[in-house]
Design an enzyme around this catalytic site. Structure first.
Site, short mmCIF file in Angstrom:
data_model
loop_
_atom_site.label_atom_id
_atom_site.label_comp_id
_atom_site.label_asym_id
_atom_site.label_seq_id
_atom_site.Cartn_x
_atom_site.Cartn_y
_atom_site.Cartn_z
N GLU A 1 -12.34 28.28 -29.63
CA GLU A 1 -11.83 27.03 -30.21
C GLU A 1 -11.59 26.00 -29.13
O GLU A 1 -11.69 24.80 -29.34
CB GLU A 1 -10.53 27.29 -30.96
N GLU A 2 -11.27 26.47 -27.91
CA GLU A 2 -10.83 25.55 -26.86
C GLU A 2 -11.98 24.96 -26.06
O GLU A 2 -11.75 24.18 -25.13
CB GLU A 2 -9.85 26.27 -25.92
N LEU B 1 -5.40 31.30 -29.32
CA LEU B 1 -4.01 31.25 -29.74
C LEU B 1 -3.90 30.37 -30.99
O LEU B 1 -3.62 29.18 -30.92
CB LEU B 1 -3.10 30.72 -28.62
N ASP B 2 -4.12 31.03 -32.14
CA ASP B 2 -4.11 30.29 -33.40
C ASP B 2 -2.67 30.06 -33.86
O ASP B 2 -1.81 30.90 -33.68
CB ASP B 2 -4.87 31.08 -34.46
N ASP C 1 -7.32 19.08 -32.14
CA ASP C 1 -5.92 19.55 -32.10
C ASP C 1 -5.35 19.35 -30.70
O ASP C 1 -6.04 19.58 -29.70
CB ASP C 1 -5.86 21.06 -32.41
N ASP D 1 -10.48 32.53 -31.31
CA ASP D 1 -9.45 31.50 -31.28
C ASP D 1 -8.34 32.12 -30.44
O ASP D 1 -7.65 33.00 -30.91
CB ASP D 1 -8.99 31.21 -32.72
N ASP E 1 -2.19 27.64 -25.19
CA ASP E 1 -3.58 27.73 -25.69
C ASP E 1 -4.52 27.96 -24.51
O ASP E 1 -5.41 28.81 -24.52
CB ASP E 1 -4.01 26.40 -26.33
N GLU F 1 -12.15 31.75 -37.23
CA GLU F 1 -10.97 31.97 -38.07
C GLU F 1 -11.40 32.62 -39.39
O GLU F 1 -11.02 33.74 -39.70
CB GLU F 1 -10.23 30.65 -38.32
P1 P6P Z 1 -1.03 23.15 -42.04
C1 P6P Z 1 -2.45 26.33 -37.28
O1 P6P Z 1 -2.44 25.03 -36.71
C2 P6P Z 1 -3.62 26.41 -38.24
O2 P6P Z 1 -4.82 26.18 -37.58
C3 P6P Z 1 -3.64 27.78 -38.92
O3 P6P Z 1 -3.15 28.80 -38.11
C4 P6P Z 1 -2.77 27.56 -40.15
O4 P6P Z 1 -3.14 28.40 -41.24
C5 P6P Z 1 -3.03 26.09 -40.49
O5 P6P Z 1 -3.43 25.44 -39.28
C6 P6P Z 1 -1.77 25.42 -41.01
O6 P6P Z 1 -2.11 24.08 -41.29
O7 P6P Z 1 -1.79 21.87 -42.29
O8 P6P Z 1 -0.65 23.86 -43.33
O9 P6P Z 1 0.14 23.04 -41.08
#
Ligand code: P6P
Length: 334
Positions: free
Chosen positions: A93-94, A117-118, A64, A115, A70, A280
């Site tokens: 995650e980072e 900053l999810d 990502d 994580d 983040d 997550e």
């Molecule tokens: P999509 C945010 O990037 C994430 O990791 C989660 O927080 C979220 O549920 C998912 O990805 C959203 O992914 O492919 O639906 O945009």
């Protein structure tokens, strides 16, 4: 407990119920709350300080694009947590690999994954984002540095888990295995106040939450099941509304309080789904199940999975027991 209960008082009063408690959780949860306040301030100022908006120019271990916030959030949580000497190892995650703590700190009895900053892809659109954390007791011998095995434990061995939601208000939700409690930050006094004690996920709902933009890649069984939710021919006996924010913490938060289910399923484009097991799926599974719900990857429970690697992905279906039981029967025949 009467009156406005702040986080410190809540932890103290609940800890009294467990004489064996050593104050470890009190220190851990208070530091997570401190880090949450700092990240909340950064997130709320992001639109003003252009040095925190936009991309860091790097990618994280999952590929990502790393947003500047983040990295800021990652540093804030590491700094807040390493000083209290409760951890022997950390994972995030980072960071590709587990992060050892500096030699100057005594190594504690716990391992933490987070994580920081999810949902960060939503930062520039002012959509709610969040921090997710998962705590285990170490399995390696006490005293020395921890290792990867201290982190790669099945979710049912978590001793604490939760999330912080940076939204219209900043909220901290966690469980230490005795139910789920939610706190709202009062920015005027800088305290997290208990606003939702002992949460139980409702059976009744108006919502379901899944990214229907991917529906062409779903299994036929999943597509058929979701189609029934758009009619009254489903377990709720009414047409449900799709609600999908695309920020896991926000979607799980709504599911926890409003019922239904949230899913990021496997599909032909993402055979293991997108969400990461260790920081997550596992922590959110503990929160949802402690609130009376269920969290599965398909045929089985998320928290029963024996992890293979730090950043492994897993399909996620979590929500009220009523919804997950029905979905598992219809889609996975279990
Ligand atoms: P999509 C945010 O990037 C994430 O990791 C989660 O927080 C979220 O549920 C998912 O990805 C959203 O992914 O492919 O639906 O945009």
């Amino acid at each position: 407990m009467q009156g406005n209960i702040n986080l410190t008082r809540f932890i103290y009063e609940t800890q009294k119920a467990f004489p064996t408690a050593t104050g470890d959780f009190s220190a851990i949860l208070n530091q997570i709350a401190l880090a949450a306040k700092i990240v909340s301030m950064e997130v709320n100022r992001a639109g003003i300080l252009d040095d925190v908006l936009g991309y860091q120019g790097e990618t994280n271990p999952s590929g990502d694009d790393q947003k500047k916030l983040d990295v800021i959030a990652d540093n804030v949580f590491f700094n807040a947590l390493e000083h209290i000497e409760k951890f022997c190892i950390m994972g995030s995650e980072e960071n590709e690999n587990p992060v050892k703590l500096p030699k100057r700190y005594k190594k504690g009895r716990y391992a933490i994954l987070f994580d920081p900053l999810d949902g960060s892809s939503n930062i520039d659109f002012n959509v709610s984002i969040g921090t997710i954390f998962s705590v285990f007791r170490r399995t390696s011998p006490e005293g020395g540095d921890g290792n990867l095995q201290d982190l790669l434990q099945p979710g049912y061995k978590q001793v604490a888990a939760g999330y912080v939601l940076y939204g219209s208000s900043t909220m901290m939700t966690f469980t230490t295995g005795q139910g789920v409690n939610m706190f709202t930050l009062d920015p005027q006094i800088g305290e997290f106040i208990l606003t939702h004690p002992n949460i139980r996920i409702p059976d009744a709902t108006r919502y379901y939450s899944i990214n229907e933009g991917n529906s062409a890649n779903w299994s036929d069984a999943l597509r058929s099941y979701v189609d029934t939710l758009k009619t009254s021919d489903n377990i709720h006996g009414k047409v449900l509304s799709g609600r999908y924010i695309g920020s896991m913490v926000a979607d799980v938060h709504r599911t926890l309080l409003g019922g239904g289910f949230f899913s990021y399923p496997a599909d032909s484009a993402n055979p293991s789904g997108k969400l990461r097991l260790m920081y997550e799926a596992n922590p959110m599974a503990m929160v949802i199940e402690q609130a009376g719900g269920r969290a599965i990857y398909g045929e089985g429970d998320i928290m029963g999975i024996i992890p293979r690697e730090l950043h492994q992905k897993i399909p996620v279906f979590l929500g009220s027991k009523k919804d997950i039981d029905a979905l598992q029967r219809a889609v996975f025949g279990k």
